[in-house]
Every structure is written in structure tokens, then in C-alpha cells.
Enzyme design. Sequence first.
Site, PDB file in Angstrom:
ATOM      1  N   ARG A  85       0.832  -1.200   0.000  1.00 15.75           N
ATOM      2  CA  ARG A  85       0.000   0.000   0.000  1.00 15.75           C
ATOM      3  C   ARG A  85       0.869   1.253   0.000  1.00 15.75           C
ATOM      4  O   ARG A  85       2.056   1.211   0.350  1.00 15.75           O
ATOM      5  CB  ARG A  85      -0.916   0.021   1.231  1.00 15.75           C
ATOM      6  N   LYS A 119      -1.881  -1.634   7.539  1.00 17.24           N
ATOM      7  CA  LYS A 119      -3.279  -1.251   7.727  1.00 17.24           C
ATOM      8  C   LYS A 119      -3.989  -2.143   8.735  1.00 17.24           C
ATOM      9  O   LYS A 119      -4.795  -1.658   9.542  1.00 17.24           O
ATOM     10  CB  LYS A 119      -4.013  -1.301   6.379  1.00 17.24           C
ATOM     11  N   HIS A 165      -3.913   3.436  -5.997  1.00 22.76           N
ATOM     12  CA  HIS A 165      -4.257   2.147  -5.387  1.00 22.76           C
ATOM     13  C   HIS A 165      -4.507   1.064  -6.438  1.00 22.76           C
ATOM     14  O   HIS A 165      -4.460  -0.126  -6.128  1.00 22.76           O
ATOM     15  CB  HIS A 165      -5.492   2.302  -4.495  1.00 22.76           C
ATOM     16  N   HIS A 175      -3.943  -9.656   3.338  1.00 22.93           N
ATOM     17  CA  HIS A 175      -5.387  -9.851   3.493  1.00 22.93           C
ATOM     18  C   HIS A 175      -5.677 -11.012   4.443  1.00 22.93           C
ATOM     19  O   HIS A 175      -5.100 -12.083   4.324  1.00 22.93           O
ATOM     20  CB  HIS A 175      -6.039 -10.145   2.137  1.00 22.93           C
ATOM     21  N   TYR A 218      -9.434  -7.852  -5.113  1.00 20.32           N
ATOM     22  CA  TYR A 218      -8.229  -7.286  -5.725  1.00 20.32           C
ATOM     23  C   TYR A 218      -7.702  -8.153  -6.864  1.00 20.32           C
ATOM     24  O   TYR A 218      -6.858  -7.716  -7.632  1.00 20.32           O
ATOM     25  CB  TYR A 218      -7.123  -7.141  -4.672  1.00 20.32           C
TER      26      TYR A 218
END
Length: 341
Positions: A196, A221, A294, A319, A328
Site C-alpha cells: 500500500r 493497515k 491504489h 489480506h 483485488y
Amino acid sequence: MATITLLPSGLYQAKIRKSGHPSVSKSFSVKRDAEAWARKIESAQERGIWRDTTEAETTILADALIRYQTEVSALKKSARTESTTIRAWLETPVAKLAMARVYGADIAKIRDAWLKEYAPASVTIRLALLSHLFNTARKEWGMAGLLNPMDDIKKPKVSNARTRRVSDDEFNRICQATESTILPNVMRLALETAARREELTKLTWKNIKLQDRTARLLDTKNGEERTVPLSPAAVAVLTGIPHNLTGKVFKITPDAITRAFTRAVVRARASYKKECGGQDIEPDPDFLSDLIFHDLRHEATSRLANIFQAHELAKITGHKDMKMLLRYYHPRAEDLAKRFA
């Protein structure tokens, strides 16, 4: 036992004192209203369903929003984003109301007005923050009887899963169009690692092992550190950047990356249209359009999926939810068709 007292102001004050409960009172302009309120409260106390709403009745939503920003939002990674959301709520009419006087119908009007200006996902984020504020007030701030107005309204239907892929031609044109000396390397590493934007700006040299071809991403994140493998292309990018043992790899902020990327896309699109005009070719409306930084994470995930199995891919991208991972992963149909050969 309730007592009704005529105050010098001309109002009737109903006061209830019952063992095991705090003393509560409320003033009314009509005596029978005070008596009716007192009977209602006493009945609720007798049945064990009464909750003290005094604080919820006297706390203005605006004050609760400020408290939430200080005590809750400030501790989150998304503190800066949430401060914008809180400002949006502070500008609404309900901000002037007592917490106990904010109803679902009030929120529904604001929701509908926002949906005319913003995407459903953005409105949903705003509603979610207010919902969490009310739950926090009820569970942790002593407003036990407070109802959450979000429970009474419909949430906007969100369908914002992006399927945008970034072609090599688009990628190269954006790199060529930028005036930033840092952005091209940030983009290349994003495309090779699926990291990211924020993770790349926090990447330090001491967490990179070029010999082992790994990079450790901190403060991610989801709150967990993870180590990602580095492709030969990623190693080449990092090798070409001057570095020291203690500094950051990229001396740039996440917002600066977004601004530089957006400007580069605009320039690249303008250059492409000019090129098409010179060749008397109609520009492709989708080429270099609707691109955000992104999207490189989307593209990287789709490419890495051709190399790694799903459980391995999740370790790289960070994830925890396979459903989110699939959002994604967008393979091209033509690439899947080649596997039949």
C-alpha cells in the site's frame, strides 16, 4: 415516590427518588405532563427496564463528536481521515441536538442529501462513524439508555469493487509524465510487491534484506507486520536508490504520492490525446482514464496470483479475508484462456 413542585419560573418539576436508582427530574409547562412523565419513569423502574438518559439528554452531539475525536479517533491509523468525517457531521443540523434527540429520520435526511453529492461508499463511512460514536457513548460514556439512530435507517448500497487493470503502456507513460524523481520508483515497487501507499512511505532500509530478497513492512493497515518477497525487478529498483542503514527508502508522504500520481496521469492522458491527434486516430476513452494509485495494488495482486497460490498471496498482500483478496484479484479472461493450451 414522585414529587411535583411549581418552580418560580412557572414550570412544574417532577422529581423521582427511588432506592437503588439515581434521583431524576424534569420540568414541564403543564402539571399533567409532569405527572404522566413521573408515572412512566416509576413504572419503568419497577419493571427493571429504566435507564438513566440524563446525560444523553444534556450532551449535545457536537460535544460528543469532539470527545470522540480526542478519545477514539486520535488512537486510530485513520485519525486524519476521520477528522474530515467528524467535521462533516459538525456542519449538519443534528450536531446542535442532544444525543437522545437524534432520530433515524434526521439521519435519513442527511444521508439522502449526501448521496446526491458523494459516492455510496463515502456516505457509508460517515454513517459508520456516527454509529460507532453512539455505541461508544452507550457502552463506555455512561449513556446506558441511549438508542442508536443508525439502527432505524437503511445503509446505502455499496458496489465499489474496482476491476481496473493497469497496462504496461499506461504504467510507462505515467512514469515518463511525472516531474517527480521519486514517484517512478514508488510505482515500480508498488507494482512488484502489492504494498500500500502508506506501507511504502514507512519502509526503511534496515527492514530490507537484498541478499534474502525480502522487505519487512511495519505498521500496516491491519496492524500486523508482514514480510514480502522481492522480485528481481524490485531488487533492481532498490539497488538503484541511494540509501543508508537508518533512513527511509522514500522521503515522501502518502498524500504527496497521490498528488504526484494524479498530476502524472493527467499529463500522460493529455500527451496521449495529442499523439492520437497527430496520427488522426480516435483516442481510446478508457486509456489513462479513471486511474488511482491504489490500482497498482490491484494490478500487482492480479499478477502475483499467476505465481503464488491463494494462501501464499494473502501472506504477501496482508489480506485476512479471502473475500477481500478476491476483490483485488482480477485476471484477464484472455490470460485464463491460455491455460487451456
